[in-house]
Design a protein around this motif. Structure first.
Motif, PDB file in Angstrom:
ATOM      1  N   ASN A   1      22.216   6.220   0.035  1.00  0.00           N
ATOM      2  CA  ASN A   1      22.639   7.419  -0.681  1.00  0.00           C
ATOM      3  C   ASN A   1      22.131   7.443  -1.893  1.00  0.00           C
ATOM      4  O   ASN A   1      21.893   8.893  -2.349  1.00  0.00           O
ATOM      5  CB  ASN A   1      24.300   7.075  -0.828  1.00  0.00           C
ATOM      6  CG  ASN A   1      25.197   7.084   0.443  1.00  0.00           C
ATOM      7  OD1 ASN A   1      24.917   7.525   1.333  1.00  0.00           O
ATOM      8  ND2 ASN A   1      26.409   6.298   0.418  1.00  0.00           N
ATOM      9  N   PHE A   2      22.036   6.569  -2.642  1.00  0.00           N
ATOM     10  CA  PHE A   2      20.932   6.692  -4.098  1.00  0.00           C
ATOM     11  C   PHE A   2      19.822   7.591  -4.158  1.00  0.00           C
ATOM     12  O   PHE A   2      19.656   8.464  -4.834  1.00  0.00           O
ATOM     13  CB  PHE A   2      21.041   5.326  -4.702  1.00  0.00           C
ATOM     14  CG  PHE A   2      20.289   5.338  -6.002  1.00  0.00           C
ATOM     15  CD1 PHE A   2      21.327   5.885  -7.033  1.00  0.00           C
ATOM     16  CD2 PHE A   2      19.205   4.944  -6.644  1.00  0.00           C
ATOM     17  CE1 PHE A   2      21.095   5.783  -8.442  1.00  0.00           C
ATOM     18  CE2 PHE A   2      18.835   4.976  -7.613  1.00  0.00           C
ATOM     19  CZ  PHE A   2      19.832   5.320  -8.629  1.00  0.00           C
ATOM     20  N   ILE A   3      19.019   7.548  -2.744  1.00  0.00           N
ATOM     21  CA  ILE A   3      17.873   8.086  -2.786  1.00  0.00           C
ATOM     22  C   ILE A   3      17.913   9.237  -1.621  1.00  0.00           C
ATOM     23  O   ILE A   3      16.934   9.977  -1.261  1.00  0.00           O
ATOM     24  CB  ILE A   3      16.612   7.396  -2.557  1.00  0.00           C
ATOM     25  CG1 ILE A   3      16.820   6.480  -1.149  1.00  0.00           C
ATOM     26  CG2 ILE A   3      16.350   6.339  -3.763  1.00  0.00           C
ATOM     27  CD1 ILE A   3      15.769   5.617  -0.821  1.00  0.00           C
ATOM     28  N   ASN A   4      19.044   9.482  -1.377  1.00  0.00           N
ATOM     29  CA  ASN A   4      19.643  10.505  -0.278  1.00  0.00           C
ATOM     30  C   ASN A   4      18.695  10.090   1.113  1.00  0.00           C
ATOM     31  O   ASN A   4      18.056  11.207   1.767  1.00  0.00           O
ATOM     32  CB  ASN A   4      19.173  12.171  -0.800  1.00  0.00           C
ATOM     33  CG  ASN A   4      19.802  12.876   0.201  1.00  0.00           C
ATOM     34  OD1 ASN A   4      20.842  12.746   0.597  1.00  0.00           O
ATOM     35  ND2 ASN A   4      19.192  14.163  -0.021  1.00  0.00           N
ATOM     36  N   ALA A   5      18.632   9.058   1.483  1.00  0.00           N
ATOM     37  CA  ALA A   5      17.975   8.929   2.951  1.00  0.00           C
ATOM     38  C   ALA A   5      18.985   9.130   3.823  1.00  0.00           C
ATOM     39  O   ALA A   5      20.204   9.143   3.496  1.00  0.00           O
ATOM     40  CB  ALA A   5      17.402   7.215   2.886  1.00  0.00           C
ATOM     41  N   SER A   6      18.427   9.634   4.897  1.00  0.00           N
ATOM     42  CA  SER A   6      19.543  10.170   6.055  1.00  0.00           C
ATOM     43  C   SER A   6      20.184   8.873   6.574  1.00  0.00           C
ATOM     44  O   SER A   6      21.579   9.332   7.181  1.00  0.00           O
ATOM     45  CB  SER A   6      18.835  10.963   7.106  1.00  0.00           C
ATOM     46  OG  SER A   6      17.932  10.173   7.646  1.00  0.00           O
TER      47      SER A   6
ATOM     48  N   ASP B   1      15.085  11.878  -4.534  1.00  0.00           N
ATOM     49  CA  ASP B   1      15.787  12.676  -3.368  1.00  0.00           C
ATOM     50  C   ASP B   1      14.678  12.656  -2.192  1.00  0.00           C
ATOM     51  O   ASP B   1      13.715  13.277  -2.135  1.00  0.00           O
ATOM     52  CB  ASP B   1      16.177  13.777  -3.655  1.00  0.00           C
ATOM     53  CG  ASP B   1      16.930  14.450  -2.482  1.00  0.00           C
ATOM     54  OD1 ASP B   1      16.644  14.059  -1.209  1.00  0.00           O
ATOM     55  OD2 ASP B   1      17.812  15.271  -2.423  1.00  0.00           O
ATOM     56  N   VAL B   2      14.788  11.388  -1.287  1.00  0.00           N
ATOM     57  CA  VAL B   2      13.484  11.403  -0.418  1.00  0.00           C
ATOM     58  C   VAL B   2      13.547  12.496   0.464  1.00  0.00           C
ATOM     59  O   VAL B   2      12.523  12.838   1.105  1.00  0.00           O
ATOM     60  CB  VAL B   2      13.566  10.169   0.244  1.00  0.00           C
ATOM     61  CG1 VAL B   2      13.166   8.803  -0.616  1.00  0.00           C
ATOM     62  CG2 VAL B   2      14.919   9.647   1.135  1.00  0.00           C
ATOM     63  N   GLU B   3      14.618  13.151   0.918  1.00  0.00           N
ATOM     64  CA  GLU B   3      14.742  14.173   1.689  1.00  0.00           C
ATOM     65  C   GLU B   3      14.108  15.406   1.151  1.00  0.00           C
ATOM     66  O   GLU B   3      13.448  16.206   1.746  1.00  0.00           O
ATOM     67  CB  GLU B   3      16.088  14.565   2.125  1.00  0.00           C
ATOM     68  CG  GLU B   3      16.778  13.621   3.288  1.00  0.00           C
ATOM     69  CD  GLU B   3      16.561  13.951   4.498  1.00  0.00           C
ATOM     70  OE1 GLU B   3      16.849  14.620   5.062  1.00  0.00           O
ATOM     71  OE2 GLU B   3      15.983  12.916   5.178  1.00  0.00           O
TER      72      GLU B   3
END
Lengths: 150, 422
Positions: free
Chosen positions: B93-98, B226-228
């Motif tokens: 969640n922290f790096i917005n991984a799916s 945000d990786v996404e």
């Protein structure tokens, strides 16, 4: 601050600002690189040895005040000494800066090398004080080599 | 020196982003007295301090839940597994991984990058392929690729950096070609503080079908990442640089890429079925996590992320920007002080030298005043070589640092200049 003054004695500050024998030696018989990869200090020691006598010794390179002053004082002390005397001085100096023996207990007169006795209080600076000495020590034992204090 | 402490400091304008005093109370170590002076910790680029919340989470785990994960059918093992996997979800969640399946626990950034170099690199990189790096990489995003390149006969290409510490972007566009197999670059330089234009780099790389790995060791702790949004293929970072424990780090990878990779190390947990002659691999992320993991470390990192989320990463980034601007302004008034790195987009890392005072001497002086800084090549020897210097002194901030600390630091720089009689 007083601790720092004890470490950075005038003799160290002077030799750092005006290092002695701080140049290449064209007719050197031994050339040794000394490096401390951790902090980037790097010196080259040039030795002219004839009949087991250090006829001339110079150094160049870069590093902190302690390492540069140590190299400078070393060259002034070792010029004219025999290889055997240099070996003894190295061993005594090494024992003093690593805190193995007190400066006053050194078996030979270390003279102005006493300025470096304060280094024993700062483990992170022992390598600075001994870098040029380690390179010289390799030089009197072997041919051209590169040494590292890591 | 003593007269300096008598000078009354003007009260500082409070930051609108955060008040460091709200958080400093959670970090008991910040009250340490070092050589008789209050500690000023400006070495956050190397490692950060830990709040009680993280220390307690680790201690609670050992006091109440300690057992191996994914193994035992008993209460403690189930508790440990739940806490361990819960941390993975927090990180995702922290790096917005799916999905949390994209989060692999490692020992740190170095191991994360080595994992990709080994498990992805050995499978997909062959002779004469090219890997593009930058000249400003930390050794950990350089040496693993050297090892791989030597092993498979691939070539390394380097995006140069310019005098201001930013990458030479047009050169990157020339370097990338049909032979490029990977671009691996730092998100934020640990020497210059430069935040690289990675969104652009990733878009151009993807247009050519080239995956991108980001060394995010300095960015994830200090910026919203945000990786996404970035669309990076791999992202590596360390727990201890973001108020978490040492010995735990993260590799994020896109699902397809992780599934196609070889395993990294063999052992328990990473297998599905094992026969004497061969085995089949577990699903991701477990395929890459051989052996009993650093359970306490993962749980501690989860607690660190909770803490950072409570402050808000945007607040942290903006507050550190404020500190950095303040420090740069003060430092610019010091004679003969040279700052390395003047990127307009930068984080809270400042490398500098003053005249010919050697960084080793300066940092020793500052240490005696209770100020922890880093001196040396910062694990980036090629940068030092290109700048033709042996070393720099580096300060690096975190959200618990204050403008008052910067004032004291500036005073001590002046004192150091006097001391070394520069």
């Amino acid at each position: 601050m007083s601790d720092l003054r004890e470490l950075y004695q005038d003799i160290i500050m002077d030799h750092n600002k005006n290092p002695q024998n701080f140049h290449k030696l064209e007719n050197a018989t031994r050339v040794i690189d000394g490096k401390n990869p951790l902090c980037g200090d790097h010196y080259t020691i040039y030795l002219l040895i004839e009949n087991d006598i250090i006829k001339d010794i110079c150094f160049d390179g870069s590093g902190c005040a302690i390492s540069k002053a140590s190299g400078s004082v070393m060259t002034t002390i070792l010029k004219g000494k025999s290889v055997k005397e240099a070996e003894e001085l190295f061993n005594n100096f090494h024992d003093v800066v690593t805190g193995k023996i007190n400066f006053d207990d050194a078996i030979i007169d270390l003279g102005k090398l006493g300025a470096f006795a304060g280094v024993a209080e700062f483990p992170s600076r022992v390598k600075c004080a001994s870098l040029a000495w380690h390179a010289m020590h390799q030089g009197i034992k072997n041919e051209n080599v590169e040494i590292s204090t890591e | 020196m003593d007269t300096m402490t008598a000078v009354k400091k003007e009260p500082k304008k409070k930051s609108e982003f955060l008040n460091p005093d709200d958080y400093r109370k959670d970090f008991p170590i910040l009250n340490e007295i070092v050589h008789g002076k209050p500690l000023i910790y400006f070495d956050n680029g190397a490692s950060t301090q830990k709040p009680l919340q993280v220390i307690n989470a680790i201690s609670d785990y050992y006091l109440h839940s300690n057992a191996n994960v994914h193994r035992g059918i008993h209460a403690l093992s189930e508790k440990a597994t739940a806490a361990f996997e819960d941390s993975r979800k927090k990180i995702a969640n922290f790096i917005n991984a799916s999905t949390e399946k994209q989060i692999i626990f490692t020992r740190g950034t170095s191991e994360s990058i080595n994992l990709v170099a080994s498990a992805w690199g050995r499978k997909f990189v062959t002779a004469d392929d090219e890997i593009i790096l930058s000249e400003m990489e930390h050794h950990s995003n350089l040496v693993p690729w050297q090892i791989l390149a030597q092993e498979v006969g691939a070539k390394l290409k380097f995006i140069p950096f310019k005098d201001d510490g930013t990458i030479d972007f047009p050169v990157f566009e020339q370097l990338i070609s049909g032979r490029t197999k990977l671009v691996a670059i730092t998100h934020m330089s640990n020497v210059f503080g430069t935040i690289n234009p990675i969104k652009k780099i990733i878009r151009i790389s993807h247009d050519r079908g080239v995956p991108v790995l980001l060394d995010a060791a300095q960015s994830v702790p200090h910026l919203p990442v945000d990786v996404e949004f970035l669309d990076c293929d791999f992202l590596a970072f360390s727990g201890h640089k973001m108020i978490g424990p040492t010995g735990i780090g993260v590799l994020y990878g896109k699902t397809q890429r992780l599934q196609n990779m070889n395993p990294y190390q063999g052992g328990g947990e990473m297998i599905s079925s094992v026969w004497l002659e061969n085995s089949t691999w577990n699903e991701i992320p477990h395929k890459f996590e051989a052996g009993t993991p650093n359970i306490a470390g993962a749980i501690g990192l989860g607690a660190a992320i909770d803490y950072l989320n409570d402050i808000g990463m945007t607040n942290i980034a903006l507050y550190e920007q404020e500190l950095t601007t303040y420090a740069l302004e003060k430092m610019s008034s010091i004679k003969n002080l040279k700052i390395y790195g003047e990127a307009p987009e930068r984080g809270g890392i400042i490398s500098f030298n003053i005249g010919d005072i050697h960084p080793h001497d300066l940092s020793h002086f500052l240490d005696q005043q209770g100020i922890a800084v880093r001196a040396g090549h910062h694990c980036a020897q090629p940068i030092m070589r290109k700048l033709n210097i042996a070393a720099t002194t580096r300060i690096s901030f975190y959200f618990y640092n204050t403008k008052q600390e910067i004032d004291t630091f500036i005073d001590e720089l002046e004192n150091a200049i006097n001391f070394f009689n520069y």
